[in-house]
Design a protein around this motif. Structure first.
Motif, PDB file in Angstrom:
ATOM      1  N   ASN A  27      80.361 -17.174  22.470  1.00 24.50           N
ATOM      2  CA  ASN A  27      80.828 -18.553  22.483  1.00 24.50           C
ATOM      3  C   ASN A  27      79.995 -19.413  23.436  1.00 24.50           C
ATOM      4  O   ASN A  27      79.496 -20.485  23.068  1.00 24.50           O
ATOM      5  N   LEU A  28      79.835 -18.943  24.675  1.00 25.79           N
ATOM      6  CA  LEU A  28      79.042 -19.694  25.655  1.00 25.79           C
ATOM      7  C   LEU A  28      77.568 -19.667  25.308  1.00 25.79           C
ATOM      8  O   LEU A  28      76.859 -20.667  25.513  1.00 25.79           O
ATOM      9  N   LEU A  29      77.105 -18.561  24.760  1.00 26.77           N
ATOM     10  CA  LEU A  29      75.697 -18.438  24.384  1.00 26.77           C
ATOM     11  C   LEU A  29      75.314 -19.474  23.337  1.00 26.77           C
ATOM     12  O   LEU A  29      74.282 -20.146  23.443  1.00 26.77           O
ATOM     13  N   ARG A  30      76.150 -19.649  22.318  1.00 29.77           N
ATOM     14  CA  ARG A  30      75.828 -20.605  21.248  1.00 29.77           C
ATOM     15  C   ARG A  30      75.840 -22.042  21.764  1.00 29.77           C
ATOM     16  O   ARG A  30      74.963 -22.846  21.411  1.00 29.77           O
ATOM     17  N   LEU A  31      76.801 -22.356  22.620  1.00 23.99           N
ATOM     18  CA  LEU A  31      76.898 -23.715  23.138  1.00 23.99           C
ATOM     19  C   LEU A  31      75.757 -24.029  24.104  1.00 23.99           C
ATOM     20  O   LEU A  31      75.173 -25.121  24.065  1.00 23.99           O
ATOM     21  N   PHE A  32      75.439 -23.066  24.961  1.00 24.03           N
ATOM     22  CA  PHE A  32      74.314 -23.233  25.873  1.00 24.03           C
ATOM     23  C   PHE A  32      73.014 -23.405  25.090  1.00 24.03           C
ATOM     24  O   PHE A  32      72.201 -24.280  25.392  1.00 24.03           O
ATOM     25  N   GLY A  33      72.816 -22.548  24.091  1.00 26.02           N
ATOM     26  CA  GLY A  33      71.590 -22.610  23.301  1.00 26.02           C
ATOM     27  C   GLY A  33      71.416 -23.944  22.605  1.00 26.02           C
ATOM     28  O   GLY A  33      70.309 -24.502  22.565  1.00 26.02           O
ATOM     29  N   ILE A  67      85.428 -25.290  36.937  1.00 26.17           N
ATOM     30  CA  ILE A  67      85.941 -25.721  35.639  1.00 26.17           C
ATOM     31  C   ILE A  67      86.793 -24.601  35.055  1.00 26.17           C
ATOM     32  O   ILE A  67      86.319 -23.474  34.860  1.00 26.17           O
ATOM     33  N   GLY A  68      88.054 -24.885  34.779  1.00 29.53           N
ATOM     34  CA  GLY A  68      88.923 -23.910  34.145  1.00 29.53           C
ATOM     35  C   GLY A  68      88.572 -23.753  32.677  1.00 29.53           C
ATOM     36  O   GLY A  68      88.308 -24.744  31.993  1.00 29.53           O
ATOM     37  N   CYS A  69      88.564 -22.518  32.191  1.00 31.05           N
ATOM     38  CA  CYS A  69      88.157 -22.291  30.801  1.00 31.05           C
ATOM     39  C   CYS A  69      88.586 -20.915  30.321  1.00 31.05           C
ATOM     40  O   CYS A  69      88.524 -19.928  31.056  1.00 31.05           O
ATOM     41  N   ASP A  70      89.021 -20.853  29.066  1.00 27.68           N
ATOM     42  CA  ASP A  70      89.218 -19.592  28.365  1.00 27.68           C
ATOM     43  C   ASP A  70      87.982 -19.404  27.502  1.00 27.68           C
ATOM     44  O   ASP A  70      87.810 -20.079  26.483  1.00 27.68           O
ATOM     45  N   VAL A  71      87.089 -18.504  27.905  1.00 32.11           N
ATOM     46  CA  VAL A  71      85.796 -18.380  27.225  1.00 32.11           C
ATOM     47  C   VAL A  71      85.938 -17.951  25.772  1.00 32.11           C
ATOM     48  O   VAL A  71      85.020 -18.158  24.966  1.00 32.11           O
ATOM     49  N   SER A  72      87.068 -17.348  25.414  1.00 33.18           N
ATOM     50  CA  SER A  72      87.252 -16.883  24.041  1.00 33.18           C
ATOM     51  C   SER A  72      87.703 -17.991  23.103  1.00 33.18           C
ATOM     52  O   SER A  72      87.766 -17.795  21.885  1.00 33.18           O
ATOM     53  N   ASP A  73      87.997 -19.164  23.658  1.00 34.79           N
ATOM     54  CA  ASP A  73      88.489 -20.289  22.864  1.00 34.79           C
ATOM     55  C   ASP A  73      87.378 -21.316  22.648  1.00 34.79           C
ATOM     56  O   ASP A  73      86.758 -21.789  23.615  1.00 34.79           O
ATOM     57  N   ALA A  74      87.120 -21.685  21.401  1.00 35.24           N
ATOM     58  CA  ALA A  74      86.011 -22.582  21.083  1.00 35.24           C
ATOM     59  C   ALA A  74      86.151 -23.933  21.771  1.00 35.24           C
ATOM     60  O   ALA A  74      85.216 -24.418  22.431  1.00 35.24           O
ATOM     61  N   GLU A  75      87.305 -24.555  21.635  1.00 34.33           N
ATOM     62  CA  GLU A  75      87.491 -25.892  22.204  1.00 34.33           C
ATOM     63  C   GLU A  75      87.427 -25.873  23.725  1.00 34.33           C
ATOM     64  O   GLU A  75      86.811 -26.749  24.348  1.00 34.33           O
ATOM     65  N   SER A  76      88.038 -24.868  24.347  1.00 37.94           N
ATOM     66  CA  SER A  76      88.024 -24.771  25.801  1.00 37.94           C
ATOM     67  C   SER A  76      86.597 -24.649  26.316  1.00 37.94           C
ATOM     68  O   SER A  76      86.215 -25.293  27.308  1.00 37.94           O
ATOM     69  N   ALA A  77      85.780 -23.829  25.650  1.00 40.95           N
ATOM     70  CA  ALA A  77      84.388 -23.649  26.070  1.00 40.95           C
ATOM     71  C   ALA A  77      83.567 -24.916  25.844  1.00 40.95           C
ATOM     72  O   ALA A  77      82.724 -25.273  26.673  1.00 40.95           O
ATOM     73  N   ALA A 118      80.584 -29.316  28.297  1.00 43.27           N
ATOM     74  CA  ALA A 118      80.395 -30.767  28.368  1.00 43.27           C
ATOM     75  C   ALA A 118      80.701 -31.295  29.763  1.00 43.27           C
ATOM     76  O   ALA A 118      79.993 -32.162  30.293  1.00 43.27           O
ATOM     77  N   GLU A 119      81.753 -30.761  30.386  1.00 41.88           N
ATOM     78  CA  GLU A 119      82.118 -31.198  31.735  1.00 41.88           C
ATOM     79  C   GLU A 119      81.042 -30.813  32.738  1.00 41.88           C
ATOM     80  O   GLU A 119      80.686 -31.603  33.620  1.00 41.88           O
ATOM     81  N   ALA A 120      80.499 -29.612  32.608  1.00 38.58           N
ATOM     82  CA  ALA A 120      79.432 -29.179  33.507  1.00 38.58           C
ATOM     83  C   ALA A 120      78.204 -30.073  33.361  1.00 38.58           C
ATOM     84  O   ALA A 120      77.583 -30.463  34.359  1.00 38.58           O
TER      85      ALA A 120
END
Length: 253
Positions: free
Chosen positions: A118-124, A54-64, A69-71
């Motif tokens: 960014n990833l931590l908050r979404l994963f949590g 999955i392509g992603c810019d981890v620093s971008d909220a929408e991209s993450a 969601a895709e994962a």
């Protein structure tokens, strides 16, 4: 946590420490989503291990948000997150070409620290809604800092401070997520044989390795991955930053 067939997300999984971790998790039965800015590199590793890229810019909220969601759409909500995505700029604040541009500093913080958060908050948010396992756990997070967080060298102001932020994030995040049964740890690697170091002359690589007290060599990505596996499997590891450096303490240069 028994890795078994749980879903995992590895950022920066297209190369280096992230790729080694993705391979190690897959070998233990995890369904791995490789999230990387370089989608081609992520795709190569995903094909090798039977994962998804999955392509992603981890620093971008929408991209993450889209990436997580895709994962989940492919493997289900993840119970393991390993944050390896990062950049390692080297530049003095006052160098021969003048003062360091503020955007150079900002980019290091955005990718290394904000990307981790960014990833931590979404994963949590997603993992907290899962049913707990027999151990009471819902998820495990492993972030990546650096020994530069403690002994940053000249020219590492951006890198060192961004990684120090990851160290500082670890304990309060673990405390906040404790009520959900989500553990948070961080690994602070020393000098590892990654793509960046492989680009140096052989003599330079050897010199760097010899600076490590023992073993006197560069660390191998699979050694980082083995520590990730141990953290995932050891329920008592939580809120901790673990140095993985062969007792190396960096000098100012």
């Amino acid at each position: 946590m028994d890795i078994g067939t749980v879903a995992a997300i590895v950022t920066g999984g297209g190369s280096g420490l992230g790729a080694a971790t993705a391979r190690a998790l897959a070998a233990e039965g995890a369904k791995v989503a490789i999230v990387d800015f370089n989608e081609e590199a992520a795709g190569a590793v995903a094909e090798e291990i039977g994962g998804v890229a999955i392509g992603c810019d981890v620093s971008d909220a929408e991209s993450a948000e889209v990436a997580v969601a895709e994962a989940a759409g492919v493997h289900g909500p993840a119970r393991i997150l390993v944050n390896c995505a990062g950049v390692a700029p080297a530049k003095k604040m006052i160098g021969r070409s003048g003062v360091m541009p503020l955007d150079d500093y900002r980019r290091a913080v955005e990718v290394n620290l904000i990307g981790t958060f960014n990833l931590l908050r979404l994963f949590g948010a997603a993992a907290s809604a899962l049913e707990p396992l027999e151990t009471g756990e819902r998820g495990v997070v492993v972030n990546t800092a650096s020994i530069a967080a403690f002994e940053g060298q000249i020219g590492q102001t951006a890198y060192a401070s961004s990684k120090a932020g990851v160290v500082g994030l670890t304990l309060p995040a673990a405390r906040e997520f404790a009520e959900y049964g989500i553990r948070v740890c961080t690994i602070a690697p020393g000098i590892f044989e990654t793509a960046m170091l492989k680009g140096l002359p052989e003599a330079a690589q050897q010199s760097l390795g010899e600076a490590v007290p023992f073993p006197s060599r560069l660390g191998q990505p699979d050694e980082y991955a083995r520590l990730v596996l141990h953290i995932v499997g050891n329920e008592m590891l939580n809120g901790e930053t673990i140095r993985l450096d062969g007792a190396l303490r960096m000098g100012p240069r």
